[in-house]
Scaffold this motif. Structure first.
Motif, PDB file in Angstrom:
ATOM      1  N   PRO A   1       0.827  -1.216   0.000  1.00 28.53           N
ATOM      2  CA  PRO A   1       0.000   0.000   0.000  1.00 28.53           C
ATOM      3  C   PRO A   1       0.856   1.259   0.000  1.00 28.53           C
ATOM      4  CG  PRO A   1       0.063  -0.982   2.185  1.00 28.53           C
ATOM      5  CD  PRO A   1       0.730  -1.961   1.265  1.00 28.53           C
TER       6      PRO A   1
ATOM      7  N   ARG B   1       0.035   3.931   1.709  1.00 29.09           N
ATOM      8  CA  ARG B   1      -0.062   4.511   3.050  1.00 29.09           C
ATOM      9  C   ARG B   1      -0.707   3.512   3.998  1.00 29.09           C
ATOM     10  NH1 ARG B   1      -0.059   9.652   5.405  1.00 29.09           N
ATOM     11  NH2 ARG B   1      -1.281   9.784   7.321  1.00 29.09           N
ATOM     12  N   ILE B   2      -0.296   3.516   5.247  1.00 21.69           N
ATOM     13  CA  ILE B   2      -0.944   2.684   6.256  1.00 21.69           C
ATOM     14  C   ILE B   2      -1.327   3.544   7.452  1.00 21.69           C
ATOM     15  CG2 ILE B   2       0.329   0.611   5.582  1.00 21.69           C
ATOM     16  CD1 ILE B   2       1.918   0.967   8.267  1.00 21.69           C
TER      17      ILE B   2
ATOM     18  N   GLU C   1     -10.002  -4.611   4.172  1.00 26.81           N
ATOM     19  CA  GLU C   1     -10.338  -3.222   4.449  1.00 26.81           C
ATOM     20  C   GLU C   1     -10.895  -3.036   5.865  1.00 26.81           C
ATOM     21  OE1 GLU C   1     -13.913  -5.284   2.931  1.00 26.81           O
ATOM     22  OE2 GLU C   1     -11.834  -5.128   2.231  1.00 26.81           O
TER      23      GLU C   1
ATOM     24  N   LEU D   1       0.798  -6.665   4.783  1.00 29.62           N
ATOM     25  CA  LEU D   1       0.679  -5.516   3.876  1.00 29.62           C
ATOM     26  C   LEU D   1       0.598  -5.972   2.424  1.00 29.62           C
ATOM     27  CD1 LEU D   1       3.210  -2.928   5.401  1.00 29.62           C
ATOM     28  CD2 LEU D   1       0.763  -3.209   5.875  1.00 29.62           C
TER      29      LEU D   1
ATOM     30  N   THR E   1      -3.973  -2.464   5.682  1.00 32.86           N
ATOM     31  CA  THR E   1      -3.497  -1.078   5.781  1.00 32.86           C
ATOM     32  C   THR E   1      -3.580  -0.530   7.202  1.00 32.86           C
ATOM     33  OG1 THR E   1      -5.681  -0.221   5.170  1.00 32.86           O
ATOM     34  CG2 THR E   1      -4.082  -0.540   3.382  1.00 32.86           C
TER      35      THR E   1
ATOM     36  N   CYS F   1       8.699   1.137   6.911  1.00 27.95           N
ATOM     37  CA  CYS F   1       7.813   1.818   5.962  1.00 27.95           C
ATOM     38  C   CYS F   1       8.541   2.946   5.242  1.00 27.95           C
ATOM     39  CB  CYS F   1       6.577   2.353   6.691  1.00 27.95           C
ATOM     40  SG  CYS F   1       5.409   1.071   7.179  1.00 27.95           S
TER      41      CYS F   1
ATOM     42  N   ILE G   1       6.319   3.742   2.098  1.00 23.32           N
ATOM     43  CA  ILE G   1       4.942   3.705   2.585  1.00 23.32           C
ATOM     44  C   ILE G   1       4.740   4.850   3.582  1.00 23.32           C
ATOM     45  CG2 ILE G   1       3.214   2.358   3.835  1.00 23.32           C
ATOM     46  CD1 ILE G   1       4.734  -0.166   2.969  1.00 23.32           C
TER      47      ILE G   1
ATOM     48  N   THR H   1       3.266   6.940   6.618  1.00 23.52           N
ATOM     49  CA  THR H   1       2.644   6.665   7.909  1.00 23.52           C
ATOM     50  C   THR H   1       2.156   7.932   8.593  1.00 23.52           C
ATOM     51  OG1 THR H   1       4.726   6.852   9.129  1.00 23.52           O
ATOM     52  CG2 THR H   1       4.149   4.667   8.246  1.00 23.52           C
TER      53      THR H   1
END
Length: 316
Positions: free
Chosen positions: A13, A15-16, A213, A234, A239, A270, A275, A277
């Protein structure tokens, strides 16, 4: 502060969301009582680092977890910073919910078990009885407009029962989500899970209609697998990741459960994977170092220790 070189990977992803559990899960197993003022400052520092979701405390009977007996006082000190859907509190039953409602919080979490033995040890009830106990809690919380999370512990192994069948975890998870919970957090309470097991469980949940989700992962680092298990999750589309600043935590009812995945270790990984955060690692490390001083011992986080050594050499 040095940061890793960013090299992204396919299938991850952009963004998490980090669901920070340090103030509750991280401190609940401390032997010494942490002053309420220190807890409140800890939460404020976590928020200042960019963490948006922070689980602040738990409304459980003081005889269960004395360390969290100051929940009302803590939330009073935090004021608006301790309420809203981004500040969940753990509640075990309707009395806990009553206290949460009185404190004005906007989100709660319930804590179920995939195994009978741990359900008995943690809640003094069978799995069936615990779900019956949670039913009115979730119903009333939703009627009050609260956001509700369901934890399921012992999803990858149990110190008393050994291996836990995936189908058993899925059954308990689905029954809790069918109550009307917004999010499921699957927990490796004693840290025995590995990446393939994570993928298998997430696939099985998906097959039963519990998609990524609405699922979060919660890994303990007993065998050093928390971060690799998180990356595997991930890659499956997860996420939301539970983590504890400084790697604090454990479980008062499962002595083999060591610290949670350290938030700093997760943020470092990340950063290297590109990614987002939303967390400022430097500020978070300062917070972790400060909290370690309050607790009187070094932070278990590998990233915190490594950066502390680097800073010492640079300042020498």
């Amino acid at each position: 502060m040095s940061l890793p070189t960013t090299v992204s990977m396919d299938g991850l992803p952009e963004r998490i969301t980090i669901y920070e559990v340090g103030a509750r899960d991280g401190l609940q197993n401390e032997k010494a009582v942490v002053p309420t003022e220190v807890k409140a400052e800890f939460v404020r520092r976590l928020l200042a680092s960019g963490l948006e979701t922070v689980e602040t405390t738990s409304f459980v009977p003081p005889s269960w977890i004395p360390q969290l007996a100051d929940a009302p006082a803590l939330l009073e000190q935090l004021g608006e910073a301790g309420t809203g859907v981004r500040r969940p509190v753990l509640v075990p039953n309707e009395r806990g919910l009553d206290n949460a409602l009185a404190a004005g919080v906007g989100a709660i979490a319930i804590f179920g078990s995939a195994t009978e033995t741990f359900a008995r040890k943690n809640l003094n009830r069978s799995v069936e009885e615990s779900i019956a106990m949670f039913t009115p809690v979730v119903e009333r919380a939703r009627e009050a407009g609260m956001w509700v999370r369901a934890y399921v512990s012992m999803c990858f192994g149990d110190p008393w029962e050994g291996e836990v069948p995936v189908e058993q975890v899925v059954d308990v998870s689905k029954r809790l989500m069918d109550l009307g919970c917004d999010q499921l957090s699957i927990g490796d309470t004693i840290g025995v899970g590995t990446a393939g097991h994570v993928v298998r469980l997430l696939d099985a949940l998906q097959d039963k209609g519990i998609g990524v989700e609405s699922t979060a992962v919660h890994f303990h680092d007993t065998y050093g697998q928390a971060l690799s298990n998180t990356i595997a999750a991930l890659q499956q589309g997860i996420t939301v990741v539970d983590a504890s600043t400084g790697g604090l935590g454990g479980c008062p009812y499962a002595k083999s459960a060591t610290g949670n995945l350290a938030t700093e270790d997760l943020v470092w990984a990340c950063e290297g994977l590109g990614i987002e955060t939303g967390v400022n690692l430097s500020t978070l490390v300062e917070t972790s170092t400060w909290m370690a001083t309050q607790l009187g011992r070094p932070s278990p986080s590998r990233v915190v220790r490594a950066l502390a050594q680097t800073d010492s050499k640079e300042n020498a």
